[in-house]
Design a protein around this motif. Sequence first.
Motif, short mmCIF file in Angstrom:
data_model
loop_
_atom_site.label_atom_id
_atom_site.label_comp_id
_atom_site.label_asym_id
_atom_site.label_seq_id
_atom_site.Cartn_x
_atom_site.Cartn_y
_atom_site.Cartn_z
N GLN A 1 0.85 -1.19 0.00
CA GLN A 1 0.00 0.00 0.00
C GLN A 1 0.89 1.24 0.00
O GLN A 1 2.07 1.16 0.32
N HIS A 2 0.30 2.37 -0.30
CA HIS A 2 1.02 3.65 -0.33
C HIS A 2 0.47 4.53 0.79
O HIS A 2 -0.75 4.74 0.88
N TYR A 3 1.36 5.02 1.64
CA TYR A 3 0.98 5.91 2.73
C TYR A 3 1.81 7.18 2.61
O TYR A 3 3.04 7.13 2.72
N ALA A 4 1.16 8.31 2.37
CA ALA A 4 1.85 9.59 2.18
C ALA A 4 1.54 10.51 3.36
O ALA A 4 0.41 10.57 3.84
N PHE A 5 2.58 11.24 3.79
CA PHE A 5 2.45 12.11 4.95
C PHE A 5 2.99 13.50 4.63
O PHE A 5 4.10 13.64 4.13
N LEU A 6 2.19 14.50 4.95
CA LEU A 6 2.59 15.88 4.81
C LEU A 6 3.35 16.26 6.08
O LEU A 6 2.83 16.11 7.19
N VAL A 7 4.60 16.70 5.92
CA VAL A 7 5.45 17.04 7.05
C VAL A 7 6.02 18.43 6.87
O VAL A 7 6.05 18.97 5.76
N SER A 8 6.50 19.02 7.95
CA SER A 8 7.15 20.32 7.87
C SER A 8 8.55 20.16 7.27
O SER A 8 9.07 19.04 7.16
N GLU A 9 9.16 21.28 6.91
CA GLU A 9 10.53 21.24 6.39
C GLU A 9 11.48 20.63 7.42
O GLU A 9 12.35 19.82 7.08
N ALA A 10 11.33 21.02 8.69
CA ALA A 10 12.20 20.49 9.75
C ALA A 10 11.98 18.99 9.93
O ALA A 10 12.94 18.23 10.10
N GLU A 11 10.71 18.55 9.89
CA GLU A 11 10.43 17.12 10.01
C GLU A 11 10.99 16.34 8.82
O GLU A 11 11.51 15.24 8.99
N PHE A 12 10.90 16.95 7.63
CA PHE A 12 11.48 16.29 6.46
C PHE A 12 12.97 16.07 6.69
O PHE A 12 13.49 14.97 6.45
N ASP A 13 13.67 17.10 7.15
CA ASP A 13 15.11 16.97 7.41
C ASP A 13 15.40 15.85 8.39
O ASP A 13 16.33 15.05 8.19
N GLU A 14 14.61 15.76 9.46
CA GLU A 14 14.82 14.73 10.47
C GLU A 14 14.57 13.34 9.90
O GLU A 14 15.39 12.43 10.09
N ILE A 15 13.44 13.17 9.23
CA ILE A 15 13.09 11.85 8.68
C ILE A 15 14.07 11.46 7.58
O ILE A 15 14.55 10.32 7.55
N TYR A 16 14.38 12.39 6.69
CA TYR A 16 15.31 12.07 5.61
C TYR A 16 16.70 11.74 6.18
O TYR A 16 17.38 10.85 5.68
N GLY A 17 17.08 12.42 7.25
CA GLY A 17 18.34 12.10 7.92
C GLY A 17 18.34 10.66 8.43
O GLY A 17 19.36 9.95 8.33
#
Length: 129
Positions: free
Chosen positions: A62-78
């Motif tokens: 399945q596909h699960y998409a989440f809208l995150v803040s710029e700071a959250e993106f940095d944390e998760i991508y890290g």
Amino acid sequence: MAIEFNHTIVAARDRTESATFFTEMFGLPAAKEFGPFLAVTIDHGASLDYAQAPEGADIAPQHYAFLVSEAEFDEIYGRIQQRGLQHWADPHGQHPGEINHHDGGRGVYFPDPSGHHLEIITRPYGSGG
């Protein structure tokens, strides 16, 4: 009447592994037992309820998409990078190791332990930019 998303059930090969992966990647509190599920609470009280799939059962990704803040993106991508996880800028995996910049934001796709497709984006699709 306002319609608000409440929960969805996520089939998992190992519900503990998948719920833990999700909470660690997204920086969320640990999942809680709820009947046969491990429930991970996300924004607005909605939850992903991880269910143990029967041994040997096929799990349809399945596909699960989440809208995150710029700071959250940095944390998760890290965390994606720290773990050396495969990730792509596109849903078809044609741009491995990259992120996208749709609508002036950032986005990336990566798999969970059961093969589901997780996506984080910083701008809703079609929002311009």
